[in-house]
Scaffold this active site. Structure first.
Site, PDB file in Angstrom:
ATOM      1  N   TYR A 146       1.100  -1.033   0.176  1.00 11.05           N
ATOM      2  CA  TYR A 146      -0.042  -0.049   0.041  1.00 11.05           C
ATOM      3  C   TYR A 146       0.796   1.279  -0.028  1.00 11.05           C
ATOM      4  O   TYR A 146       0.746   2.171  -0.750  1.00 11.05           O
ATOM      5  CB  TYR A 146      -0.956  -0.124   1.189  1.00 11.05           C
ATOM      6  CG  TYR A 146      -1.599   1.140   1.514  1.00 11.05           C
ATOM      7  CD1 TYR A 146      -3.085   1.204   1.059  1.00 11.05           C
ATOM      8  CD2 TYR A 146      -1.134   2.147   2.624  1.00 11.05           C
ATOM      9  CE1 TYR A 146      -3.739   2.229   1.526  1.00 11.05           C
ATOM     10  CE2 TYR A 146      -2.399   3.017   2.920  1.00 11.05           C
ATOM     11  CZ  TYR A 146      -3.644   3.345   1.967  1.00 11.05           C
ATOM     12  OH  TYR A 146      -4.122   4.117   2.720  1.00 11.05           O
ATOM     13  N   VAL A 176      -8.149   7.719  10.256  1.00 13.44           N
ATOM     14  CA  VAL A 176      -9.427   8.211  10.096  1.00 13.44           C
ATOM     15  C   VAL A 176     -10.412   7.323  10.691  1.00 13.44           C
ATOM     16  O   VAL A 176     -10.345   6.008  10.657  1.00 13.44           O
ATOM     17  CB  VAL A 176      -9.731   8.470   8.419  1.00 13.44           C
ATOM     18  CG1 VAL A 176     -10.841   9.575   8.451  1.00 13.44           C
ATOM     19  CG2 VAL A 176      -8.601   9.080   7.635  1.00 13.44           C
ATOM     20  N   ASP A 280       1.827  -5.246  16.739  1.00 12.91           N
ATOM     21  CA  ASP A 280       1.500  -3.901  17.055  1.00 12.91           C
ATOM     22  C   ASP A 280       1.727  -2.937  15.858  1.00 12.91           C
ATOM     23  O   ASP A 280       1.601  -1.911  16.146  1.00 12.91           O
ATOM     24  CB  ASP A 280       2.512  -3.396  18.166  1.00 12.91           C
ATOM     25  CG  ASP A 280       2.086  -4.096  19.651  1.00 12.91           C
ATOM     26  OD1 ASP A 280       0.927  -4.044  19.972  1.00 12.91           O
ATOM     27  OD2 ASP A 280       2.928  -4.031  20.556  1.00 12.91           O
TER      28      ASP A 280
END
Ligand code: NAP
Ligand code: GDP
Length: 324
Positions: A146, A176, A280
């Site tokens: 990505y 977001v 994490d």
């Protein structure tokens, strides 16, 4: 100008119009008076045009002849989906972005605002990260597909400007969340996944399992705040270089802090387990919003606790139609 000297109409095409951010922009435009006189807004989803396909991309542009584009469409997912599908994230996003940017150029669109993300920044870096540091080293391993695809938008924007003088730019939002998010537990981002998990654990009287240690830190931006800022970028921001759209560094919180806001909003009092066998991801990716603050010193962000509460309430009220 048209042949009679009238100003050309502004037609804004929003790709990814059915997603978290697309719905937020639609709300700002239609419910908050964000639409200016003479503007036409078109929101499209993959059902109207699969932007992986160049012919469908061209057909959508030929249908609407947009003058401006807010390009949100992307293959989007949370940390664990990225870890499973780096190749798809790379290929799909490279294709979608190239189809949209090149078609916009061929059809003469004057402005494109695309979306990068703060997770594409270099993994080994100094903090806070700013807009000049995007390409300064490899991204975190978990989402390199990505990240490289998104970084190429910035490269393409500079090339469209250099070769054709196009004002194609990009924004860099931090994490977001908001109504219409993807609340899927396996593929969603952290807040939406944890809201759904909390709701389920409360309903079933089961343990709420958090992935990882809860100690990593994030800057969360509410989708409606981001929608308002993207409208400003579309109208007022004329740089090709991208701009970070984020709350300040001092607003960064741990996953544990955010979880506490969710459990409080949903009145969840059951047991919580942190699955420390799970990754994490990036421990932090603290981004500077100094550039945004130079342009908009007075912009007010919705307090995180309030925005989380609104989103939890939205999920409860819209559970049957939400993406779960
Ligand atoms: P989202 O809710 O998952 O929405 C994605 C949108 O893209 C949907 O409208 C989807 O259409 C559309 N789409 C996906 N594949 C498509 C295809 N092949 N052809 C046409 N449309 C396609 O994502 P979001 O959170 O709103 O993200 C919007 C943008 O912000 C993305 O560029 C993302 O990378 C960026 N961003 C998001 C975050 C975040 O935390 N969410 C953070 C930083 C940056 P359908 O509804 O038809 O599937
Ligand atoms: P990122 O910010 O790009 O890493 O993406 P996410 O929004 O998926 O956030 C990932 C962070 O949230 C990591 O530190 C995870 O360990 C943590 N996390 C805790 N529980 C969850 C969960 O249920 N889903 C996801 N996606 N992340 C979780």
């Amino acid at each position: 100008m048209d042949s009679r000297g009238h100003a050309a109409p502004t037609r804004v095409l929003v790709t990814g119009g059915s997603g978290l951010l697309g719905k937020a922009i639609e709300h700002v435009v239609h419910e908050e008076g964000g639409r200016l006189e003479g503007e036409e807004w078109i929101f499209i989803s993959s059902k109207e045009a699969n932007l992986l396909d160049i012919e469908q991309t061209r057909a959508a542009f030929e249908k609407y002849h947009p003058t401006h584009i807010i390009h949100l469409a992307a293959k989007v997912g949370g940390l664990y989906q990225h870890m499973r599908e780096n190749l798809q994230f790379l290929r799909d996003n490279l294709k979608i972005n190239d189809n949209v940017l090149q078609t916009a150029h061929e059809m003469g669109a004057t402005k494109v605002v695309s979306c990068l993300s703060s997770c594409i920044f270099p993994d080994k870096t100094t903090y806070p990260i700013d807009e000049t540091m995007i390409h300064n080293g490899p991204p975190h391993d978990s989402n390199f597909g990505y990240s490289y695809a998104k970084r190429m938008i910035d490269v393409q924007n500079r090339a469209y400007f250099g070769q054709h003088g196009r004002c194609y730019t990009a924004v860099i939002p931090t994490n977001v969340f908001g109504p219409y998010d993807n609340f899927n537990i396996d593929n969603g981002h952290v807040l939406s996944a944890l809201m759904h998990k909390t709701l389920t654990a409360k309903r079933d009287g089961t343990t709420l399992t958090v992935c990882g240690s809860g100690t990593s830190q994030r800057q969360f931006i509410y989708s409606l705040d981001l929608g308002r800022l993207i409208l400003w970028v579309l109208r007022e921001y004329s740089e090709i270089d991208p701009i970070i759209l984020s709350v300040g560094e001092e607003e960064e919180v741990t996953i544990k802090d955010a979880l506490e806001m969710i459990t409080q909003s949903m009145d969840f009092k059951g047991p919580i387990r942190f699955d420390t066998a799970m990754s994490d991801g990036q421990l932090k990716k603290t981004a500077s919003n100094a550039k945004l603050r130079r342009y908009l010193p007075d912009f007010t962000f919705t307090p995180l606790r309030e925005a989380i509460k609104t989103t939890c309430d939205w999920l409860v009220a819209n559970y049957d139609s939400a993406r779960t």
